[in-house]
Design a protein around this motif. Structure first.
Motif, PDB file in Angstrom:
ATOM      1  N   MET A  22      -0.479  40.390 -26.712  1.00 21.12           N
ATOM      2  CA  MET A  22      -0.460  39.734 -25.122  1.00 21.12           C
ATOM      3  C   MET A  22      -0.144  38.317 -25.251  1.00 21.12           C
ATOM      4  O   MET A  22       0.682  37.899 -24.348  1.00 21.12           O
ATOM      5  CB  MET A  22      -1.707  40.167 -24.471  1.00 21.12           C
ATOM      6  N   ARG A  71       4.202  36.863 -18.253  1.00 25.33           N
ATOM      7  CA  ARG A  71       3.331  37.334 -16.430  1.00 25.33           C
ATOM      8  C   ARG A  71       4.112  38.931 -15.550  1.00 25.33           C
ATOM      9  O   ARG A  71       3.160  39.512 -16.307  1.00 25.33           O
ATOM     10  CB  ARG A  71       3.289  36.533 -15.917  1.00 25.33           C
ATOM     11  N   ALA A 123       3.472  41.826 -18.678  1.00 24.63           N
ATOM     12  CA  ALA A 123       2.517  42.258 -18.150  1.00 24.63           C
ATOM     13  C   ALA A 123       1.833  41.410 -17.228  1.00 24.63           C
ATOM     14  O   ALA A 123       0.465  40.356 -17.769  1.00 24.63           O
ATOM     15  CB  ALA A 123       1.513  42.192 -20.111  1.00 24.63           C
ATOM     16  N   PRO A 124       1.449  41.393 -15.563  1.00 22.42           N
ATOM     17  CA  PRO A 124       1.368  41.194 -15.090  1.00 22.42           C
ATOM     18  C   PRO A 124      -1.088  39.960 -15.443  1.00 22.42           C
ATOM     19  O   PRO A 124      -0.534  39.470 -15.180  1.00 22.42           O
ATOM     20  CB  PRO A 124       1.005  41.231 -14.056  1.00 22.42           C
ATOM     21  N   LYS A 125      -1.490  40.652 -15.563  1.00 20.06           N
ATOM     22  CA  LYS A 125      -3.103  40.597 -15.558  1.00 20.06           C
ATOM     23  C   LYS A 125      -2.532  39.884 -17.327  1.00 20.06           C
ATOM     24  O   LYS A 125      -3.959  38.852 -17.208  1.00 20.06           O
ATOM     25  CB  LYS A 125      -3.463  41.549 -16.451  1.00 20.06           C
ATOM     26  N   GLU A 126      -2.265  40.092 -18.490  1.00 23.32           N
ATOM     27  CA  GLU A 126      -2.725  39.661 -19.708  1.00 23.32           C
ATOM     28  C   GLU A 126      -1.278  38.884 -19.930  1.00 23.32           C
ATOM     29  O   GLU A 126      -1.645  38.131 -21.056  1.00 23.32           O
ATOM     30  CB  GLU A 126      -3.043  40.568 -20.611  1.00 23.32           C
ATOM     31  N   GLN A 170       1.048  36.009 -22.098  1.00 22.90           N
ATOM     32  CA  GLN A 170       0.408  34.651 -22.258  1.00 22.90           C
ATOM     33  C   GLN A 170       2.066  33.803 -22.152  1.00 22.90           C
ATOM     34  O   GLN A 170       1.845  32.638 -22.439  1.00 22.90           O
ATOM     35  CB  GLN A 170      -0.438  34.560 -23.494  1.00 22.90           C
TER      36      GLN A 170
END
Length: 164
Positions: A75, A80, A83-86, A88
């Motif tokens: 991640m 973003r 991987a919108p939630k995680e 970095q």
């Protein structure tokens, strides 16, 4: 398998046989009787079962490794938008790639490189008896590539013409 006792056999066969006592045993009681009369598993089966249990435990540990240790590291490499939630990693404002424009010289070089590859392939097929099914299939390319290279080098094929 060891022979069943007459009681267990009667319970399995049913009441028509006349061996059943006045009260019929429960299903779990019959299962216990059958299980007790079965032979003990062999050492090979016990070893195989133990190996299966060990393999399952290792697979469970491996899956925890992937989710617990590798996921956070992965991640860190995602943005973003990936991987919108995680995600970095910071989004970078890179310039878009230049549009590639093929050139006549570049295409001629591609044809020459292809001729080398197909010449080697056809020589190998001709020299090995086990590759005989790949000879004279109609897919040979060297002669056609030679014609194309000669045409482009002599100018017989004008720039920008449709080859089809």
């Amino acid at each position: 398998m060891a022979p069943l006792s007459s009681f267990a056999l009667a319970a399995l066969v049913g009441s028509a046989s006349g061996f059943l006592p006045a009260t019929t045993p429960s299903f779990s009681a019959v299962r216990r009787i059958v299980r007790m009369s079965a032979p003990a598993p062999s050492a090979d089966a016990a070893d195989a079962a133990a190996a299966d249990v060990a393999a399952r435990r290792q697979a469970k540990k491996d899956s925890k490794f992937v989710s617990a240790e590798m996921r956070p590291t992965a991640m860190k490499l995602h943005t973003r938008s990936q991987a919108p939630k995680e995600g970095q990693k910071e989004e970078t404002k890179e310039a878009p790639m230049m549009k590639w424009e093929p050139t006549r010289e570049g295409y001629l070089q591609f044809l020459v490189d292809s001729r080398h590859v197909y010449t080697a392939l056809e020589e190998i097929c001709a020299s090995r008896p086990e590759l005989e099914p790949f000879r004279d299939t109609g897919l040979e390319r060297v002669a056609a590539l030679n014609t194309d290279i000669e045409g482009m080098a002599s100018g017989a094929i004008p720039a920008g013409s449709d080859p089809i």
